[in-house]
Scaffold this active site. Structure first.
Site, PDB file in Angstrom:
ATOM      1  N   ASP A  70     -12.065  -3.902  -3.162  1.00  0.00           N
ATOM      2  CA  ASP A  70     -13.117  -4.933  -3.130  1.00  0.00           C
ATOM      3  C   ASP A  70     -14.394  -4.259  -2.668  1.00  0.00           C
ATOM      4  O   ASP A  70     -14.383  -3.083  -2.306  1.00  0.00           O
ATOM      5  CB  ASP A  70     -12.710  -6.053  -2.158  1.00  0.00           C
ATOM      6  CG  ASP A  70     -12.534  -5.532  -0.742  1.00  0.00           C
ATOM      7  OD1 ASP A  70     -13.503  -5.474   0.009  1.00  0.00           O
ATOM      8  OD2 ASP A  70     -11.396  -5.120  -0.399  1.00  0.00           O
TER       9      ASP A  70
ATOM     10  N   GLU B 242       0.820  -1.221   0.000  1.00  0.00           N
ATOM     11  CA  GLU B 242       0.000   0.000   0.000  1.00  0.00           C
ATOM     12  C   GLU B 242       0.853   1.271   0.000  1.00  0.00           C
ATOM     13  O   GLU B 242       0.332   2.359  -0.226  1.00  0.00           O
ATOM     14  CB  GLU B 242      -0.947  -0.007   1.211  1.00  0.00           C
ATOM     15  CG  GLU B 242      -1.954  -1.133   1.162  1.00  0.00           C
ATOM     16  CD  GLU B 242      -2.809  -1.207   2.411  1.00  0.00           C
ATOM     17  OE1 GLU B 242      -4.002  -0.923   2.331  1.00  0.00           O
ATOM     18  OE2 GLU B 242      -2.270  -1.555   3.488  1.00  0.00           O
TER      19      GLU B 242
ATOM     20  N   MET C 212      -9.487  -0.843   8.258  1.00  0.00           N
ATOM     21  CA  MET C 212      -9.200  -1.337   9.606  1.00  0.00           C
ATOM     22  C   MET C 212      -8.303  -0.405  10.429  1.00  0.00           C
ATOM     23  O   MET C 212      -7.839  -0.803  11.501  1.00  0.00           O
ATOM     24  CB  MET C 212      -8.588  -2.747   9.516  1.00  0.00           C
ATOM     25  CG  MET C 212      -9.516  -3.735   8.824  1.00  0.00           C
ATOM     26  SD  MET C 212      -8.847  -5.409   8.634  1.00  0.00           S
ATOM     27  CE  MET C 212      -8.816  -5.973  10.314  1.00  0.00           C
TER      28      MET C 212
END
Ligand code: ADE
Length: 278
Positions: A242, A39, A218
């Site tokens: 997603d 990321e 998260m």
């Protein structure tokens, strides 16, 4: 480096300074973090190529100090989940004296218009798994009295402008390369919790409870809470890997492996270059 080394480095970076006296804002670095290495894209390599990179290990995290795209930064990986994110951003603030914090990474799409390959810039962040009801309202952080943590408006505007430039300059090429639709940039609420959401039922429950949520991940709301408590500006940008449904695990894994880094590189390069020019 050991804790003693980290202490020395923290001193060099400003250390714990409750008044934040002395240091001029323009010389304080920006903290940049993501949960997973994919990321962050090539940010650490770009920093190494551009400046004399210094790496300090503190609390089992590597903090990379240097200049990238002209901007002084401390770059690190938070790892996954709210506790990991809170611990890492706390170190960025106290040991590395960052001026502001930017979190980059992927998220599951929750909003009905949010598709895989889109980009969401947070204007607010909330912990969807925080529930001390009936003692406190659902989602509210007890004793702080806040459920929705605002991102810093100016920082979020700069991040969104960088995303819009990326889409205008390279969105079509990126869609063709990765087989996604041309990215759209959304601004709104990102929700965070210590769960990977991977079922139609799970994402429907989030939509029902929080109809204005655009994306789920998260870490972001934990970062936003710590930054709120210490008065440090923060912003979060997430690319949609997603849609948090039954296909989420495969979609997340392939997006992370093949696309996430390229998006992060494209957005951060534009954001940091504009920041160092301004
Ligand atoms: N990050 C990326 N996709 C996610 C999902 N479906 N749930 C939680 N965090 C995510």
């Amino acid at each position: 480096m050991s804790a003693a080394g980290a202490t020395g480095a923290a001193g060099a970076a400003g250390g714990i300074d409750p008044d934040r006296g002395g240091a001029s804002a323009s010389h304080r670095p920006l903290g940049i973090l993501a949960a997973l290495p994919q990321e962050l894209g090539d940010l650490i390599e770009a920093m190494r190529a551009e400046s004399s990179l210094r790496t300090i290990t503190h609390g089992q995290r590597d903090y990379h100090l240097g200049t990238v795209h002209g901007a002084p930064c401390v770059v690190t990986l938070a790892r996954v989940g709210k506790v990991a994110a809170a611990a890492t951003v706390s170190a960025l603030i106290h040991a590395f004296d960052v001026e502001a914090v930017v979190f980059t990474g992927v998220a599951g799409g929750v909003g009905s218009e949010v598709r895989i390959g889109d980009i969401v810039v947070a204007n607010a962040l909330l912990q969807h798994d925080l529930d001390a009801s009936p003692l406190f309202p659902r989602f509210e952080v007890p004793l702080l009295g806040v459920s929705r943590f605002a991102a810093d408006a100016a920082l979020a505007d700069q991040l969104a402008a960088a995303c819009e430039r990326f889409v205008a300059e390279a969105g079509a090429a990126s869609a063709a390369r990765f087989g996604t639709r041309e990215p759209r940039v959304h601004r709104g609420m990102i929700i965070s919790g210590d769960q990977f959401i991977a079922s139609a039922l799970g994402v429907e429950a989030l939509r029902a409870a929080l109809p204005d949520a655009l994306a789920v991940e998260m870490e972001g709301a934990a970062i936003a809470q710590v930054c709120h408590e210490y008065g440090v500006p923060c912003a979060v940008v997430r690319t949609i890997s997603d849609t948090a449904d039954d296909h989420a695990p495969e979609s997340f894994a392939s997006f992370l492996a093949e696309i996430a880094g390229a998006y992060s590189n494209a957005i951060l390069a534009r954001f940091l270059a504009a920041r160092s020019a301004g």
